[in-house]
Design a protein around this motif. Structure first.
Motif, short mmCIF file in Angstrom:
data_model
loop_
_atom_site.label_atom_id
_atom_site.label_comp_id
_atom_site.label_asym_id
_atom_site.label_seq_id
_atom_site.Cartn_x
_atom_site.Cartn_y
_atom_site.Cartn_z
N PHE A 170 -6.72 7.20 -6.06
CA PHE A 170 -7.07 5.77 -5.96
C PHE A 170 -6.87 5.26 -4.53
O PHE A 170 -7.72 4.54 -3.99
N VAL A 171 -5.75 5.65 -3.93
CA VAL A 171 -5.46 5.20 -2.56
C VAL A 171 -6.53 5.72 -1.61
O VAL A 171 -7.07 4.97 -0.79
N THR A 172 -6.86 7.01 -1.74
CA THR A 172 -7.88 7.61 -0.85
C THR A 172 -9.22 6.91 -1.03
O THR A 172 -9.92 6.64 -0.05
N LEU A 173 -9.58 6.62 -2.28
CA LEU A 173 -10.85 5.92 -2.54
C LEU A 173 -10.85 4.55 -1.91
O LEU A 173 -11.85 4.09 -1.36
N LYS A 174 -9.71 3.89 -1.98
CA LYS A 174 -9.62 2.50 -1.51
C LYS A 174 -9.57 2.42 0.02
O LYS A 174 -10.25 1.60 0.62
N VAL A 175 -8.75 3.26 0.63
CA VAL A 175 -8.51 3.10 2.07
C VAL A 175 -9.19 4.17 2.91
O VAL A 175 -9.16 4.10 4.14
N GLY A 176 -9.79 5.18 2.27
CA GLY A 176 -10.41 6.26 3.04
C GLY A 176 -9.36 7.24 3.50
O GLY A 176 -8.17 7.09 3.20
N ALA A 177 -9.80 8.23 4.23
CA ALA A 177 -8.87 9.29 4.64
C ALA A 177 -8.21 8.98 5.98
O ALA A 177 -7.42 9.75 6.48
N LYS A 206 16.17 13.32 -17.26
CA LYS A 206 16.32 14.78 -17.04
C LYS A 206 14.99 15.47 -16.75
O LYS A 206 14.73 16.57 -17.21
N PHE A 207 14.13 14.79 -15.99
CA PHE A 207 12.93 15.48 -15.50
C PHE A 207 12.60 14.94 -14.11
O PHE A 207 12.96 13.83 -13.75
N SER A 208 11.93 15.78 -13.32
CA SER A 208 11.59 15.40 -11.94
C SER A 208 10.25 14.67 -11.94
O SER A 208 9.23 15.25 -12.32
N ASN A 209 10.28 13.42 -11.50
CA ASN A 209 9.05 12.62 -11.49
C ASN A 209 8.27 12.87 -10.19
O ASN A 209 8.53 12.25 -9.17
N PHE A 210 7.31 13.78 -10.26
CA PHE A 210 6.56 14.13 -9.05
C PHE A 210 5.49 13.11 -8.69
O PHE A 210 4.76 13.29 -7.73
N ALA A 211 5.40 12.04 -9.46
CA ALA A 211 4.51 10.94 -9.08
C ALA A 211 5.19 10.02 -8.07
O ALA A 211 4.57 9.11 -7.53
N TYR A 212 6.46 10.29 -7.80
CA TYR A 212 7.25 9.43 -6.92
C TYR A 212 6.63 9.33 -5.52
O TYR A 212 6.59 8.26 -4.92
N GLY A 213 6.12 10.44 -5.02
CA GLY A 213 5.51 10.45 -3.69
C GLY A 213 4.31 9.51 -3.62
O GLY A 213 4.16 8.74 -2.67
N ALA A 214 3.46 9.57 -4.64
CA ALA A 214 2.28 8.69 -4.66
C ALA A 214 2.69 7.23 -4.81
O ALA A 214 2.04 6.34 -4.26
N MET A 215 3.78 6.98 -5.53
CA MET A 215 4.28 5.60 -5.66
C MET A 215 4.77 5.09 -4.30
O MET A 215 4.58 3.92 -3.97
N MET A 216 5.37 5.98 -3.52
CA MET A 216 5.78 5.62 -2.15
C MET A 216 4.57 5.19 -1.33
O MET A 216 4.57 4.17 -0.64
N THR A 217 3.52 6.00 -1.43
CA THR A 217 2.28 5.73 -0.68
C THR A 217 1.70 4.38 -1.09
O THR A 217 1.32 3.57 -0.24
N CYS A 218 1.60 4.18 -2.40
CA CYS A 218 1.01 2.93 -2.91
C CYS A 218 1.83 1.73 -2.44
O CYS A 218 1.27 0.72 -1.98
#
Lengths: 290, 387
Positions: free
Chosen positions: A109-116, A31-43
């Motif tokens: 973490f993704v930005t640090l690893k792969v750049g922009a 019963k809560f919205s997991n807004f980390a879901y988008g970053a998990m998609m990216t990862c």
């Protein structure tokens, strides 16, 4: 509306459906919205890209790698960001803050690893389209539609007809009662996060194939959230219906009034719809925590 | 306070004062022996690939001069400020550069949205800002006079847009165009009118003009409207990532016609596309096949492991123009500004640069139309910017 627009809308809706389902799954149980879901998609999408696609492994291994890494991230996210909050029965706002924090952390973490910069998945098909009459269908869209449908049907089957599915539904209904009935609530919650993470990985790869791969790819999760709201937060079937409707509506509006005004009208329609039917299409009766 | 504590406080104060004085003396000494210039670029963010290239090119030019002993016995120190692709960050960086770091000159970004925000602020100071924004509104005020410190170091959007249209009509024989552009991007918007005006002036037609916004990734529906109009060519003056998606989606929808793009379809677009880039035409500042440019490309790859793009050479030219200015007039920012405004016949890697004092853009600087054969860039035609 021409058939081509309809097909485009359906393809877009199927992407949103995957996002919305993974999103709704966690909401359904906790019963809560997991807004980390988008970053998990990216990862998941980046794991798929670097571990398989960049090495010429083909589509299926790429999808599998993305799904497995998404599932692992989902589990880690649950353990690190949410388990303690659950144990302490903390204020609902902590779930919201924790999910935003986790999402920002993963994206960082993704930005640090792969750049922009952005990356392009290799081509998985010899030719990218096929025709049915006058309608041109992109192979990646068609495959996305089919695989999304398979994944969602499989999920629906598991939830409805298996022991784990029954356990998940009972945890979703009442955690304390489920625990008294001998269900390992923590295990079910972790499993939910893993399935949600796997769907995030799958969505990530599809988005990457269609729209290139970049660190803020996860921002598209907003569409999944909107679809979930339209469908009725917490309802998986509602999420799918809401997502397909949103995809169709967006495509139709872009065709009709252009890209600039389409989001404005989309949000306006959503607001009016929620005024008329606050519970969404499926009318799930849940109180959101955060 | 006991005697011991008092003594400790006094000693600490003496040490602190001595440290500050020593640091200040060191700073003055350093300041006396070096000239500071700033580079305000998108080092992170969506257009970081462009900013990093400009910065690397400028740094190479400065490093080469410093290796020879600097300018008039002084070394040049370049400070890079990251705008992160954000207007507010850019404004803060600009202000820090001119007020705190006291730079003699600034190298600006190739991103019009950022440069547009900095143009009015640059008027408050007396530091020249050599940028690569092609939107005329970056260099010229609403009353038609140039911002005193803003200088565009490549041909303007008016020139580039008209060159692309002229080439498409005269050399390729296209008569019916569709346009898809990013309405939230000043660079793309600035390239729209010159192209359309040139097309209409030549008696040709723009059948469909459609726009998208920065967040759009699915262009199929917008492209569908263009394809249904049966156009010969699609013109899209966007950034690389958008161009890749537009190319992939247009081709996937069965469009076999030409695609006409701006600067950002230059390499590494061809390697990022993931398919053949045939029938794509784009404008560039340089002819990458020229031997001396190839030599620099190879050298930079070998020493820094950087695959250079046109922005690198533009940055290199700006760096060397500043070096020449510093050598001629010293580190006074007003004198440098005047020098740049009156620059004549500077032989750079991107051509011969003569600054037009009325527009603050180079006069008659050449541009080069290119295409791809598969993924190999091919030079087609040189154009002086007289359009």
């Amino acid at each position: 509306m021409s058939l081509q627009i309809l097909i485009n809308g359906l393809a877009l809706g199927s992407v949103y459906a995957l996002i919305a389902t993974g999103f709704s799954l966690v909401f359904n149980v906790l019963k809560f919205s997991n807004f980390a879901y988008g970053a998990m998609m990216t990862c998941g999408a980046f794991f798929g890209y670097f571990l398989s696609a960049a090495n010429g492994w083909g589509l299926v291994p790429t999808l599998l790698v993305a799904m497995v890494s998404g599932a692992v991230l989902g589990l880690l996210g649950q353990v690190i960001a949410f388990q303690r909050i659950l144990n302490n029965n903390s204020s609902p706002i902590y779930f919201f803050v924790s999910s935003i924090t986790l999402g920002t952390l993963l994206e960082g973490f993704v930005t640090l690893k792969v750049g922009a910069n952005f990356y392009n998945y290799p081509r998985f098909f010899e030719s990218s389209t096929f025709k049915i009459g006058s309608v041109i269908i992109s192979k990646s869209d068609a495959m996305m539609f089919v695989l999304s449908a398979i994944a969602l049907l499989l999920l629906a089957y598991v939830i409805k007809y298996t022991r784990i599915g029954r356990a998940l539904r009972s945890v979703s209904f009442n955690r304390d009662n489920a625990s008294l009935m001998g269900i390992n609530v923590t295990m079910i919650i972790r499993l939910t996060f893993m399935v949600s993470g796997a769907l995030a990985g799958l969505s990530g790869v599809f988005l990457g194939i269609n729209y290139t791969l970049y660190p803020t790819l996860g921002s598209l999760v907003v569409k999944g959230f909107i679809a979930s709201v339209i469908g009725g937060l917490g309802s998986l079937s509602g999420a799918v219906i809401g997502a397909v409707l949103l995809g169709m509506m967006e495509t139709f509006l872009i065709h009709l009034i252009g890209s600039g005004y389409a989001p404005v009208v989309t949000f306006l329609i959503m607001l009016v719809f929620l005024l008329v039917r606050p519970r969404g299409i499926a009318g799930s009766n849940v109180q959101e925590k955060a | 306070m006991c005697k011991g504590k008092k003594f400790s406080v006094v000693v600490m104060l003496i040490v602190l004062t001595a440290s500050v004085l020593a640091f200040a003396a060191g700073s003055k000494e350093a300041a006396a022996s070096e000239i500071v210039i700033g580079s305000v670029q998108d080092i992170t963010g969506p257009t970081s690939s462009l900013g990093k290239m400009v910065d690397s090119g400028a740094r190479l030019a400065i490093d080469e001069v410093n290796a020879k002993g600097g300018v008039n016995g002084k070394t040049i120190r370049i400070i890079t400020y990251d705008t992160k692709g954000d207007v507010n960050e850019a404004i803060n960086a600009f202000t820090r550069a001119v007020t705190t770091d006291k730079v003699s000159a600034l190298i600006g970004p190739p991103v019009a949205n950022i440069a547009l925000a900095l143009a009015p602020i640059s008027e408050r100071y007396s530091v020249p800002f050599l940028n690569l924004a092609i939107d005329p509104k970056v260099q010229i005020k609403a009353d038609g006079t140039p911002y005193k410190n803003m200088f565009g170091m490549q041909p303007s959007a008016d020139q580039q847009g008209s060159i692309m249209a002229q080439y498409a009509i005269e050399k390729r024989g296209f008569g019916k165009f569709g346009i898809i552009y990013n309405e939230s991007n000043a660079y793309a918007v600035s390239l729209l009118a010159p192209f359309v005006d040139t097309v209409k002036a030549n008696g040709k037609t723009v059948a469909v003009t459609t726009s998208y916004t920065a967040n759009d990734k699915d262009f199929k529906t917008l492209l569908n409207n263009i394809l249904q109009a049966g156009v010969d060519a699609i013109y899209s003056p966007g950034y690389t990532q958008e161009l890749i998606l537009i190319t992939q989606q247009a081709r996937a929808m069965g469009f076999k016609g030409a695609l006409i793009y701006g600067l950002d379809a230059g390499p590494p677009f061809n390697n990022l596309l993931g398919e053949s880039a045939d029938n794509i035409y784009f404008i560039n500042n340089i002819d990458t096949t020229e031997p001396h440019l190839e030599a620099i490309t190879k050298s930079v790859k070998a020493t820094q492991n950087i695959d250079v793009t046109n922005k690198f050479f533009l940055g290199y030219d700006i760096g060397n123009i500043l070096v020449q200015a510093l050598g001629a007039v010293g580190s006074d920012s007003v004198a440098i500004r005047d020098y740049v405004e009156n620059l004549k016949g500077y032989q750079g890697l991107t051509g011969v640069i003569t600054m037009d004092a009325k527009t603050h853009f180079p006069l008659g600087l050449e541009m080069v139309m290119h295409t791809y054969e598969g993924t190999t860039p091919v030079v087609l035609e040189r154009y002086s910017a007289s359009y």
